[in-house]
Every structure is written in structure tokens, then in C-alpha cells.
Design a protein around this motif. Structure first.
Motif, PDB file in Angstrom:
ATOM      1  N   PHE A 160      30.708 -56.617  76.105  1.00 13.37           N
ATOM      2  CA  PHE A 160      31.117 -56.743  74.680  1.00 13.37           C
ATOM      3  C   PHE A 160      30.300 -55.894  73.864  1.00 13.37           C
ATOM      4  O   PHE A 160      30.835 -55.189  73.206  1.00 13.37           O
ATOM      5  CB  PHE A 160      30.912 -58.307  74.206  1.00 13.37           C
ATOM      6  CG  PHE A 160      30.723 -58.222  72.516  1.00 13.37           C
ATOM      7  CD1 PHE A 160      31.688 -58.093  71.980  1.00 13.37           C
ATOM      8  CD2 PHE A 160      29.552 -58.470  72.221  1.00 13.37           C
ATOM      9  CE1 PHE A 160      31.668 -58.111  70.544  1.00 13.37           C
ATOM     10  CE2 PHE A 160      29.339 -58.373  70.763  1.00 13.37           C
ATOM     11  CZ  PHE A 160      30.626 -57.999  69.947  1.00 13.37           C
ATOM     12  N   VAL A 161      29.093 -55.627  74.133  1.00  8.21           N
ATOM     13  CA  VAL A 161      28.326 -54.732  73.602  1.00  8.21           C
ATOM     14  C   VAL A 161      28.708 -53.251  73.743  1.00  8.21           C
ATOM     15  O   VAL A 161      28.589 -52.546  72.687  1.00  8.21           O
ATOM     16  CB  VAL A 161      26.765 -54.804  74.034  1.00  8.21           C
ATOM     17  CG1 VAL A 161      25.938 -53.637  73.328  1.00  8.21           C
ATOM     18  CG2 VAL A 161      26.175 -56.396  73.480  1.00  8.21           C
ATOM     19  N   GLN A 162      29.320 -53.242  74.920  1.00  9.34           N
ATOM     20  CA  GLN A 162      29.525 -51.765  75.090  1.00  9.34           C
ATOM     21  C   GLN A 162      30.981 -51.417  74.567  1.00  9.34           C
ATOM     22  O   GLN A 162      31.457 -50.513  74.099  1.00  9.34           O
ATOM     23  CB  GLN A 162      29.651 -51.439  76.597  1.00  9.34           C
ATOM     24  CG  GLN A 162      28.331 -51.564  77.349  1.00  9.34           C
ATOM     25  CD  GLN A 162      27.386 -50.526  76.717  1.00  9.34           C
ATOM     26  OE1 GLN A 162      27.686 -49.202  76.673  1.00  9.34           O
ATOM     27  NE2 GLN A 162      26.175 -50.762  76.405  1.00  9.34           N
ATOM     28  N   GLN A 163      31.979 -52.323  74.769  1.00  8.51           N
ATOM     29  CA  GLN A 163      33.468 -52.129  74.296  1.00  8.51           C
ATOM     30  C   GLN A 163      33.815 -52.729  73.222  1.00  8.51           C
ATOM     31  O   GLN A 163      34.952 -52.761  72.782  1.00  8.51           O
ATOM     32  CB  GLN A 163      34.182 -52.371  75.528  1.00  8.51           C
ATOM     33  CG  GLN A 163      33.735 -51.453  76.938  1.00  8.51           C
ATOM     34  CD  GLN A 163      34.613 -51.592  78.054  1.00  8.51           C
ATOM     35  OE1 GLN A 163      35.378 -52.766  78.054  1.00  8.51           O
ATOM     36  NE2 GLN A 163      34.642 -50.776  78.978  1.00  8.51           N
ATOM     37  N   GLY A 164      33.207 -53.967  72.563  1.00  5.63           N
ATOM     38  CA  GLY A 164      33.574 -54.643  71.501  1.00  5.63           C
ATOM     39  C   GLY A 164      34.720 -55.405  71.657  1.00  5.63           C
ATOM     40  O   GLY A 164      35.511 -55.905  70.819  1.00  5.63           O
ATOM     41  N   ILE A 165      35.174 -55.804  73.134  1.00  5.91           N
ATOM     42  CA  ILE A 165      36.234 -56.903  73.180  1.00  5.91           C
ATOM     43  C   ILE A 165      35.773 -58.318  72.963  1.00  5.91           C
ATOM     44  O   ILE A 165      34.869 -58.764  73.719  1.00  5.91           O
ATOM     45  CB  ILE A 165      36.750 -56.673  74.875  1.00  5.91           C
ATOM     46  CG1 ILE A 165      36.941 -55.316  75.064  1.00  5.91           C
ATOM     47  CG2 ILE A 165      37.807 -57.553  75.082  1.00  5.91           C
ATOM     48  CD1 ILE A 165      37.481 -54.927  76.471  1.00  5.91           C
ATOM     49  N   MET A 166      36.328 -58.852  71.838  1.00  6.67           N
ATOM     50  CA  MET A 166      35.875 -60.049  71.457  1.00  6.67           C
ATOM     51  C   MET A 166      36.213 -61.244  72.616  1.00  6.67           C
ATOM     52  O   MET A 166      35.288 -62.290  72.725  1.00  6.67           O
ATOM     53  CB  MET A 166      36.593 -60.569  70.123  1.00  6.67           C
ATOM     54  CG  MET A 166      36.068 -59.895  68.806  1.00  6.67           C
ATOM     55  SD  MET A 166      34.522 -59.905  68.603  1.00  6.67           S
ATOM     56  CE  MET A 166      34.053 -61.891  68.511  1.00  6.67           C
ATOM     57  N   SER A 167      36.833 -61.358  73.249  1.00  6.17           N
ATOM     58  CA  SER A 167      37.494 -62.157  74.230  1.00  6.17           C
ATOM     59  C   SER A 167      36.326 -62.125  75.241  1.00  6.17           C
ATOM     60  O   SER A 167      35.810 -63.145  75.607  1.00  6.17           O
ATOM     61  CB  SER A 167      38.798 -61.786  74.951  1.00  6.17           C
ATOM     62  OG  SER A 167      38.617 -60.585  75.410  1.00  6.17           O
ATOM     63  N   ASP A 168      35.657 -60.957  75.621  1.00  9.76           N
ATOM     64  CA  ASP A 168      34.502 -61.178  76.461  1.00  9.76           C
ATOM     65  C   ASP A 168      33.511 -62.093  75.751  1.00  9.76           C
ATOM     66  O   ASP A 168      32.583 -62.877  76.392  1.00  9.76           O
ATOM     67  CB  ASP A 168      33.808 -59.619  76.850  1.00  9.76           C
ATOM     68  CG  ASP A 168      34.645 -59.114  77.790  1.00  9.76           C
ATOM     69  OD1 ASP A 168      35.398 -59.583  78.443  1.00  9.76           O
ATOM     70  OD2 ASP A 168      34.454 -57.780  78.111  1.00  9.76           O
ATOM     71  N   LEU A 169      32.919 -61.854  74.336  1.00  6.33           N
ATOM     72  CA  LEU A 169      32.008 -62.611  73.728  1.00  6.33           C
ATOM     73  C   LEU A 169      32.414 -64.159  73.750  1.00  6.33           C
ATOM     74  O   LEU A 169      31.740 -65.012  73.872  1.00  6.33           O
ATOM     75  CB  LEU A 169      31.813 -61.783  72.556  1.00  6.33           C
ATOM     76  CG  LEU A 169      30.659 -62.705  71.396  1.00  6.33           C
ATOM     77  CD1 LEU A 169      29.359 -62.545  72.363  1.00  6.33           C
ATOM     78  CD2 LEU A 169      30.439 -61.948  70.350  1.00  6.33           C
ATOM     79  N   ASP A 170      33.466 -64.273  73.441  1.00  8.88           N
ATOM     80  CA  ASP A 170      34.260 -65.711  73.230  1.00  8.88           C
ATOM     81  C   ASP A 170      34.015 -66.490  74.596  1.00  8.88           C
ATOM     82  O   ASP A 170      33.348 -67.666  74.613  1.00  8.88           O
ATOM     83  CB  ASP A 170      35.561 -65.937  72.785  1.00  8.88           C
ATOM     84  CG  ASP A 170      35.689 -65.415  71.541  1.00  8.88           C
ATOM     85  OD1 ASP A 170      34.804 -65.681  70.568  1.00  8.88           O
ATOM     86  OD2 ASP A 170      36.660 -64.917  71.121  1.00  8.88           O
ATOM     87  N   GLU A 171      34.363 -65.488  75.696  1.00 11.04           N
ATOM     88  CA  GLU A 171      34.361 -66.517  76.848  1.00 11.04           C
ATOM     89  C   GLU A 171      32.521 -66.408  77.338  1.00 11.04           C
ATOM     90  O   GLU A 171      32.193 -67.501  78.010  1.00 11.04           O
ATOM     91  CB  GLU A 171      34.819 -65.501  78.250  1.00 11.04           C
ATOM     92  CG  GLU A 171      34.739 -65.852  79.568  1.00 11.04           C
ATOM     93  CD  GLU A 171      35.682 -65.355  80.550  1.00 11.04           C
ATOM     94  OE1 GLU A 171      35.424 -65.562  81.800  1.00 11.04           O
ATOM     95  OE2 GLU A 171      36.264 -64.114  80.214  1.00 11.04           O
ATOM     96  N   ALA A 172      31.739 -65.685  77.131  1.00 13.16           N
ATOM     97  CA  ALA A 172      30.423 -65.787  77.404  1.00 13.16           C
ATOM     98  C   ALA A 172      29.900 -66.886  76.660  1.00 13.16           C
ATOM     99  O   ALA A 172      28.863 -67.473  77.175  1.00 13.16           O
ATOM    100  CB  ALA A 172      29.729 -64.484  76.875  1.00 13.16           C
ATOM    101  N   ILE A 173      30.181 -67.238  75.319  1.00  9.13           N
ATOM    102  CA  ILE A 173      29.734 -68.323  74.539  1.00  9.13           C
ATOM    103  C   ILE A 173      30.285 -69.670  75.299  1.00  9.13           C
ATOM    104  O   ILE A 173      29.175 -70.494  75.629  1.00  9.13           O
ATOM    105  CB  ILE A 173      30.175 -68.488  73.190  1.00  9.13           C
ATOM    106  CG1 ILE A 173      29.692 -67.368  72.376  1.00  9.13           C
ATOM    107  CG2 ILE A 173      30.194 -69.749  72.567  1.00  9.13           C
ATOM    108  CD1 ILE A 173      30.219 -66.901  71.083  1.00  9.13           C
ATOM    109  N   GLU A 174      31.506 -69.778  75.744  1.00 12.12           N
ATOM    110  CA  GLU A 174      32.018 -71.004  76.578  1.00 12.12           C
ATOM    111  C   GLU A 174      31.195 -71.068  77.856  1.00 12.12           C
ATOM    112  O   GLU A 174      31.005 -72.443  78.259  1.00 12.12           O
ATOM    113  CB  GLU A 174      33.423 -70.713  76.738  1.00 12.12           C
ATOM    114  CG  GLU A 174      34.254 -70.870  75.352  1.00 12.12           C
ATOM    115  CD  GLU A 174      33.640 -71.916  74.418  1.00 12.12           C
ATOM    116  OE1 GLU A 174      33.319 -73.054  74.841  1.00 12.12           O
ATOM    117  OE2 GLU A 174      33.426 -71.720  73.257  1.00 12.12           O
ATOM    118  N   LEU A 175      30.895 -70.058  78.528  1.00 14.80           N
ATOM    119  CA  LEU A 175      30.287 -70.094  79.786  1.00 14.80           C
ATOM    120  C   LEU A 175      28.633 -70.653  79.548  1.00 14.80           C
ATOM    121  O   LEU A 175      28.112 -71.324  80.334  1.00 14.80           O
ATOM    122  CB  LEU A 175      30.027 -68.655  80.543  1.00 14.80           C
ATOM    123  CG  LEU A 175      31.590 -68.117  80.962  1.00 14.80           C
ATOM    124  CD1 LEU A 175      31.470 -66.739  81.408  1.00 14.80           C
ATOM    125  CD2 LEU A 175      31.751 -69.081  82.292  1.00 14.80           C
TER     126      LEU A 175
END
Length: 893
Positions: free
Chosen positions: A85-100
Motif C-alpha cells: 500500500f505504501v508503495q502503490q497506494g491501493i486502498m484494498s491492500d490497506l483495508d485487508e491489512a487492517i482486517e488481518l
């Protein structure tokens, strides 16, 4: 690095020896992922990170909820997704990281040794999401999680200083959002405690010194206690001592100390502070600090000598060079800081020979706001990018096009999810301003004609563009396979839910809207990952926009503070530039005078004035365009489309001419139509299957000559009778008149008919355009009601009413008027009026129009509307006054 590479190859070999079903396969997957992630952190190769994510996902699948180290796999996958997410800004990556991270935390009871780490990881991800979306509950939860982690890291714990620092940073961030001094006071105490645990020689001591210094300067700016500023300066000095030349943090430390000294100089006027600050700025080598360094130098030059003003321009150019370089090489969101710095500089720099008083945040405040920059990016970055663009234009800097592109990108983010409420339209009105027209003008002046078309298209009619996004045709996506079909259905569902939520919203976004927005953004991201859909809902390229000219050229006529121009867009060739001998101020004055005159029709004196204005319009605008069309072999009798911007939208370009004996007017040469944007015209050309089937065509004529509020229109009934005479024999026809022509009945008719004739009073509202309306028996049928209708393949609408193309007085480029509302709701072809229509004239024009529209085939075809109107007006020239001959215009195909 050679050892790390060898370790990766050994782990690959081990994994090959542990095929699916092997009891230790998950461990090998995990180990290989860890080493790949380490190499990514060293070298930054994205393929390593992508592979690590896939391996972590595979390992997690082999570790079900009952597995002893499932929490480890959850944590590892979350970490790698956050890094991507930090590299590419894809919000779904960050949302999934939060749920994990949440799932991992649930598996770790209070006594577990890894619980504090899990609390910290989840808190950091939530803070990342807050900085992206500005959702305060994320930041509040992050603070509580950091508190919980700190309790599990008592005095003596190796990670206590990290928890103290993270909690303090979150509290300071909340202070910057809500201005609660208790948060800032607590943050300062926590930063002090963290600093005590990081003695001289500690790798993070410099960071702690900077953090405490920044918080103390925040408090000084709130309370004005000089001791806080003095201490901040000493802390910044100490931080700088820990950063020798070449250290990655040396430039920020130089900058921080210089800013605080500059602040104290402004308070006390001690020259030594100013001199030291200047010396520090001169040492800055990191390109992203060029703006701050140059800002102070500019102040110095301005104080010392007005004769040195040319130096300011030289330095500003240097700053723009540096800023452009950094922008192109900095992954977002880091460029936000740069843009705000450029803005701060631009506001204090010479413009047209005089120094402007800074009206925005000071550079020091901007630097201190870094933790919250992403929260404010939708407001401040748009303002900053506009300022960057204006400065670059004044200085003729090559970054001018980039600046306008950045500004339009932020404009799209700013207005992406707004409803049709007056509150939200005020936001749009303020955000749009003259951005698109200025971008067009700058592009033309730099010879970038195709870019000019792209930018003006992107920045106009932004409300209608957003509305169209919710109704995007998805046939191609649905036909691309099972994944495409699923994504299309999800997009439809979310679009429906989100639009309903936005329609009911009047103020700030609710939690429901924020949640729907996240889901909507995510599904768009996933659609763009499919083959052939990478530009789904992105602004169209020129190659796409050229399709608007398939049936004839489209002329974009632009008015900007930088000049007025026309571009002729052709189907298969580059645009043709036509310079116009008129200024924006003259266009504005001209349009105002013109509409004053048209409301006073009747006298021969006014007729002469009208002819003079149409002649001037020909000489300065339309005549040069016609000459260019002739030179490019556009045959007489061809159809052309006008796409005017700014105050050109208020002028009857279709009626211009020399008005002299034996000289042809535009209407004697070409058949004119209009379009608000090129995309709208392209969409109108995309005819749904079955729309030509006569059995699916239904025509409704709605007439209201006796509205509850308004004067009587005596010719409405005869007008509807004339429509019925021509139309009823060839198509399913319904008529709603007088008592039956109510708001409810009209809306119901709009949902079930493809052809519409509407004869009534038109009631424009130039201050609240969404309340512009047609007068029905029981009240107004407003734009905001019309755009909620559920049209079924609409084809054509004749709006026989006054002022149906008159929109918002402050934002003509938004095209918020009755005719545009009808067209943007799907009608492919629309006839509207530019000013007041005489009741009897309307009846005569309508009767002649439908007689010309229906040919020997006895078939309705909306693409014949422009020609039919052209013929009708021509046949009535000797019967009706000039201002009534030119009042009706055709919009669309």
C-alpha cells in the motif's frame, strides 16, 4: 546482499522438497516470504514484495483458525500488504491489512508475548487509513490501541520507547485535526519520556528530538510561550548534531531548525536568528526542500532591494524546476508536502511586478502539518496546485502543464462523491472556478492541442460526469468473463446504494457514505486490474474524445484570463487552432449586454442592436472558425457542433453572421448543434440495441398553460394539438394537459416514454440551479427531481419553454440547466431555448419542426432533429422577429 540472495535460493529449494500435503510446507512458504520481504526492503524490487504476499497467502491457507502459529501468518501477510500500500497506494491492500491485523489480535490473549506487537501493528495501519480518508474513528481507535500496547510494555521493555513515540505521534495528529490542547500536552510528555529512553548514540534519538521540538513549536503557536519555542530550537540543534553530512535525516533537520529560527526572528527581530536560518537553508541539498530554502531567500532579497526583483523570478524558476523534478520522482502521497511548499512560496512571490502578501499557511506551519497532509489533501492540495499552475504560467515555466494536470487530478478527488444538494454544489463551484479553461489556454499556448482538449474535458461539467459514473454501461465488463460479471454486479449495487445515500445527504459524510465510498473505490480498483479495463472511469484520452467528431467537427470555444481560442476537433486528424481576437473580459461584457437586449425584444431599435452584436460575434469569433472549416474542406450544408466554455456558453454562436446583403450567415453555411462536453456527445451516439424498434417507442406531450404560479399560456393547447397531428399516427402517443400535467404525472411519464415534448413555463434559478424547474399545475418540476427519474432508452426532448439552457450564473461551465439535465439523463437529442420564447412563436416553430422531422418513411429519428429545426426556422424567417428566430438551439446528436 549475496547472503540474502543465497538464503532465498535455499528456501526455494526447501519449498520444492515440501510439496502440497507436506506437514512443514507452511513453514517453508513463510520463511521464503520473510526473506523476499527483507530483500524488498533492501532493494525496493516490487516483484519480491508481490511474491512475498502470494507466499504469505498460501501459508495462511495452510494454517486454519486452530493452527498454533496462525497469528504469525496473519501478521506477516498484513505487514507485506501494508508495505505494498505504501508503495502503490491501493486502498484494498490497506483495508485487508487492517482486517488481518484484527484477526491476529483476536488470537492473542492479554498474556501473550506478541499481543503488544499486534496492537501496535493494527494501530499503525488504522493511522495510515486515517491519513488517506480522514475518518476520525480510525485515528481514535489507533490512539486507544497504542495506549493498550504501551500498558503491555512497562519500564524496561525493549519496545517501550517505540510505543511512547507512536502514541505521542497519534495524539499530536489528533490535535492537528481537532485543536484539543490536552492531546498536544500529553503528546509532549510522551515524547519527553521516549527521548529519555533514547540516549546519545541511539539510532532513533534524532527522530525523538525532532518530534518533541515540533510539538513544542505547535504549542508555542497556540499559546505564545517563548520558552516552548526556545526549547524547540535547542532540541532541533541537538537533532542536527546527530545527522552528519550525508545522513538521510540531515536535510529535514536543517529545515526544522531553520524554520524555528525564522519563527523566532519574526517574534523578536533578532538578526542573528535570521542570519543563522539563512545559513541553514543554504546548506539544504535535498531537492524537496528547495521551496522552503528559496522562500527565505526571497524574503531576504525583497527586504534588501526592490531593484533585485528579477532575482526573485530567477529563484522562483529554480524552485519550480526543483519541484517538478521531485514531483515526477516521488511516489504519492509524498508529493503532497512538496505541492503545499510550492503553494506557500507562490503566495509570497512576485507576480506582475509586485510582492504579494502571503495569505496561506506559513512554510513552518506547513512543515508541522506533515502528519495530517493527507487528511487535508482534497482541499489544500487543489488550492496549492492551482497556485503552482498560476505561478508557472506567469513565469512561462515548463511545469505549467504538469501543474494543471495535478490540479485537475485533485479536483476529481475533491468532487468525486458529492450530491446535488446546494451545499455540495457550492463546494463544486468553488473548486472548479476557471481551472479547466485556464488549463486549455495554457496548453494551447504551449502547442499541446490534444492535451488542451483532454484537460478542458476533465475539468468541466464535473457534477454531470460524476452522475454518469454511477450509470456507466457495463455490457463489455459483464461479457469479459465470470470475474467481470461479478464485478459489474457489485459495481451496480454499490453505485445504487451510494447514489441514494448521497442524495439523502446534506452535510458532512456519514459513516455509511464513507463505508460505501471505500467499497466503491475498491471495486473500481479491481475492475482496472482486468485486461482492457485499465482506464475504467478515468478521464478520456484525446483518441477517445475524437469519436465526438464522427459525424462532423466539434469546435471548442474557450475563454480564459490567458486568452480566447477555438480548437476544431476532427475525427481522424489533429485539432486545428483558431486564435480569437477577443478577451475574456470582452466576452463577459458581451454576453451580459446580449442577454439584457434579448429580454427587451420588440422595437426596431433593439433589432438593429441585436444585428450589430451578431455581426461582432461573427467578426471576432465565428467568422475565423468558419474560414478554418472551409480550409479543412468541411462542405457547406454539413453539421457542426459547438462546445463553448465560460461566458461563451451564453452567446448564440449559431446565429452569428455579417448580416449584410449577399453575405452568408453561419446558418446559411452549416447546420449548428451544441454539446456541453465531448463525452456527452459520444455517449449520445451510443444507441442502445432495440431503441430504433417502433414498438418500443412511446411519445408523451406534456402541456401546462395554467400553472399554479404563473401567467396563462394560451397557445399551449394548440401547440400540443399540432404535435399530436404529426406524431400520433406513427407512434404510441400520450398527452397530459392542464389538470393532468402535474409533477407526479410528469415524472411517471418520463419513466415510460422515449420521446418528450414539454410546453410550459421554464423557471431558471441562476443562484440555486438545481431548483430550476418547469411549471406544472401543482408546482415546480425541478432538475433535482428530473435526474432521479429512471429513463428507458430516452431519445428526444423538445423543451418548448423559456430559458431552458440558462444555468448557474457563477459556474456556466457546469451546465446546470434544464436542457442539460434532460440530456445528461440520457436523451440523445434535445431542443431548448436560450432566453424568453413568445407563446405564439413557439406554436409556429413546433408545428413546422414536427412537419420537417417526420419524412416519407413515417419513422421517428432523433438524429434528424437538428436539420428539422434548421429548416423550420429558415421557413419562418419572414414571419417572426430575429431574436425569436435564434432563441431555439439543438443539443446532442
Amino acid at each position: 546482499m549475496s547472503d540474502l540472495g543465497e538464503a532465498i535460493e535455499l528456501n526455494r529449494a526447501a519449498l520444492l522438497l515440501r510439496p502440497p500435503g507436506h506437514k512443514d510446507r507452511s513453514m517453508s512458504l513463510n520463511n521464503l516470504a520473510v526473506y523476499l520481504q527483507n530483500r524488498f526492503e533492501q532493494r525496493g524490487i516490487m516483484s519480491d514484495l508481490d511474491e512475498a504476499i502470494e507466499l504469505n497467502q498460501a501459508a495462511l491457507l495452510l494454517r486454519p483458525p486452530s493452527h498454533s502459529v496462525r497469528s504469525l501468518s496473519l501478521n506477516n501477510l498484513a505487514k507485506s500488504l501494508q508495505q505494498r500500500f505504501v508503495q502503490q497506494g491501493i486502498m484494498s491492500d490497506l483495508d485487508e491489512a487492517i482486517e488481518l491485523n484484527r484477526a491476529a489480535l483476536l488470537l492473542l490473549p492479554p498474556s501473550h508475548s506478541d499481543r503488544s506487537m499486534s496492537l501496535n501493528n493494527l494501530a499503525v495501519c488504522l493511522q495510515d487509513r486515517f491519513e488517506q480518508r480522514g475518518i476520525m474513528p480510525d485515528l481514535d481507535e489507533s490512539i486507544e490501541l497504542h495506549r493498550a500496547a504501551l500498558l503491555l510494555r512497562p519500564a524496561g521493555h525493549s519496545d517501550r520507547s517505540m510505543s511512547l513515540n507512536n502514541l505521542a505521534a497519534s495524539l499530536r495528529n489528533r490535535f492537528l485535526q481537532q485543536n484539543m490542547m490536552s492531546d498536544l500536552d500529553e503528546a509532549i510528555e510522551l515524547f519527553r519520556a521516549a527521548l529519555l529512553l533514547r540516549p546519545s548514540g541511539h539510532s532513533d534519538r534524532s527522530m525523538s528530538l525532532n518530534n518533541l521540538a515540533g510539538s513544542l513549536q505547535d504549542r508555542f503557536e497556540q499559546r505564545g510561550i517563548m520558552s516552548d519555542l526556545d526549547e524547540a530550537i535547542e532540541l532541533n540543534r541537538a537533532a542536527l548534531l546527530h545527522c552528519s553530512p550525508g545522513h538521510s535525516e540531515r536535510s529535514p533537520s536543517l529545515n526544522n531548525l531553520a524554520l524555528s529560527l525564522q519563527h523566532r526572528f519574526r517574534q523578536r527581530g533578532v538578526q542573528s536568528d535570521y542570519d543563522e536560518a539563512f545559513s541553514l537553508y543554504s546548506q539544504l541539498s535535498h531537492i524537496s526542500h528547495a521551496a522552503s530554502r528559496t522562500h527565505l531567500f526571497i524574503e531576504s532579497i525583497a527586504r534588501r532591494s526592490r531593484a533585485a526583483r528579477h532575482k526573485v523570478f530567477e529563484l522562483k524558476l529554480r524552485c519550480l524546476d526543483a519541484g517538478t523534478w521531485a514531483y515526477k520522482r516521488t511516489s504519492w502521497p509524498r508529493h503532497v508536502d512538496l505541492i503545499l511548499r510550492l503553494d506557500a512560496l507562490a503566495l509570497g512571490v512576485l507576480s506582475s511586478g509586485s510582492i504579494l502578501r502571503p495569505v496561506g499557511p506559513s512554510p513552518s506551519r506547513l512543515f508541522l502539518l506533515r502528519p495530517s497532509l493527507l487528511r487535508i489533501r482534497r482541499i489544500s492540495t487543489l488550492f496549492a496546485a492551482k497556485s503552482w499552475a498560476a505561478s508557472a504560467y506567469v513565469l512561462n515555466h515548463p511545469s505549467v502543464l504538469l501543474a494543471h494536470q495535478v490540479a485537475l487530478k485533485f479536483l476529481d478527488q475533491r468532487v468525486a462523491l458529492l450530491s446535488s444538494s446546494s451545499h455540495h454544489f457550492d463546494v463544486i463551484r468553488e473548486a472548479v472556478s476557471s481551472l479547466a479553461t485556464d488549463a486549455f489556454s495554457c496548453s494551447v499556448r504551449r502547442g499541446a492541442l490534444t492535451t488542451a482538449v483532454e484537460l478542458v474535458e476533465q475539468g468541466r461539467a464535473v457534477f454531470w460526469t460524476q452522475l454518469a459514473r454511477f450509470n456507466t454501461p457495463l455490457d463489455e465488463l459483464s461479457g469479459s468473463g465470470d470475474i467481470g460479471t461479478a464485478l459489474a454486479e457489485e459495481f451496480k449495487r454499490l453505485s445504487f446504494c451510494l447514489r441514494n445515500a448521497l442524495d439523502q445527504s446534506t452535510g458532512d459524510q456519514s459513516p455509511q457514505i464513507r463505508q460505501l465510498t471505500m467499497q466503491w473505490d475498491d471495486v473500481i480498483t479491481r475492475i482496472r486490474m482486468l485486461p482492457d479495463f485499465s482506464r475504467f472511469l478515468l478521464p478520456p484520452l484525446f483518441s477517445d474524445l475524437q469519436k465526438a467528431a464522427e459525424d462532423g467537427p466539434v469546435i471548442v470555444v474557450n475563454a480564459s484570463q490567458y486568452g480566447c481560442d477555438a480548437l476544431i476537433v476532427r475525427n481522424a486528424e489533429d485539432p486545428i487552432h483558431v486564435p480569437l481576437d477577443i478577451t475574456q473580459a470582452e466576452v463577459s461584457e458581451f454576453s451580459s449586454d446580449f442577454h439584457t437586449l434579448t429580454e427587451q425584444y420588440g422595437s426596431s431599435d433593439n433589432q438593429l442592436k441585436l444585428v450589430g452584436m451578431l455581426r461582432k460575434l461573427w467578426n471576432n469569433v465565428v467568422g475565423p472558425v468558419v474560414q478554418a472549416l472551409r480550409e479543412s474542406n468541411v462542405c457547406p450544408g454539413s453539421r457542426i457542433w459547438w462546445c463553448p466554455t465560460a461566458d461563451f456558453t451564453l452567446l448564440p454562436l449559431h446565429a452569428a453572421g455579417p448580416y449584410e446583403p449577399k453575405k452568408k450567415k453561419l446558418s446559411d453555411i452549416y447546420i449548428s448543434s451544441y454539446t456541453p462536453t465531448l463525452t456527452t456527445l459520444i455517449r449520445a451516439r451510443q444507441q442502445p440495441e432495440g431503441s430504433r424498434d417502433a414498438s418500443s417507442q412511446h411519445f408523451v406531450a406534456i402541456g401546462q398553460g395554467n400553472p399554479v404560479n404563473g401567467s396563462e399560456l394560451k397557445c399551449v393547447a394548440p401547440e400540443l394539438a399540432a404535435v399530436a397531428q404529426h406524431v400520433a399516427p406513427i407512434v404510441s402517443f400520450t398527452s397530459l394537459e392542464d389538470a393532468n400535467a402535474t409533477v407526479e404525472n410528469a415524472l411517471d411519464a418520463l419513466d415510460h416514454n422515449q420521446w418528450l415534448h414539454l410546453a410550459c413555463h421554464g423557471m431558471p434559478n441562476r443562484k440555486q440551479p438545481f431548483e430550476s424547474s418547469f411549471a406544472m399545475r401543482d408546482g415546480p418540476l425541478m432538475i433535482k427531481d428530473i435526474i432521479r427519474s429512471h429513463w428507458q432508452n430516452p431519445q428526444f426532448a423538445f423543451l418548448s419553454a423559456c430559458h431552458t439552457t440558462v444555468g448557474d450564473e457563477k459556474s456556466p461551465d457546469e451546465s446546470i440547466h434544464l436542457a442539460a439535465a434532460i440530456q445528461f439523463c440520457g436523451f440523445r437529442s434535445v431542443i431548448g431555448s436560450m432566453w424568453s420564447v413568445d407563446d405564439e412563436v413557439a406554436r409556429e416553430v413546433v408545428s413546422a419542426f414536427y412537419g420537417n422531422l417526420i419524412d416519407d418513411s413515417k419513422r421517428l429519428d432523433c438524429t434528424r432533429a437538428a436539420v428539422a429545426l434548421h429548416k423550420s426556422v429558415k421557413s419562418l424567417r419572414k414571419k417572426i422577429p430575429l431574436e425569436q428566430q435564434i432563441v431555439f438551439v439543438h443539443i446532442g446528436v
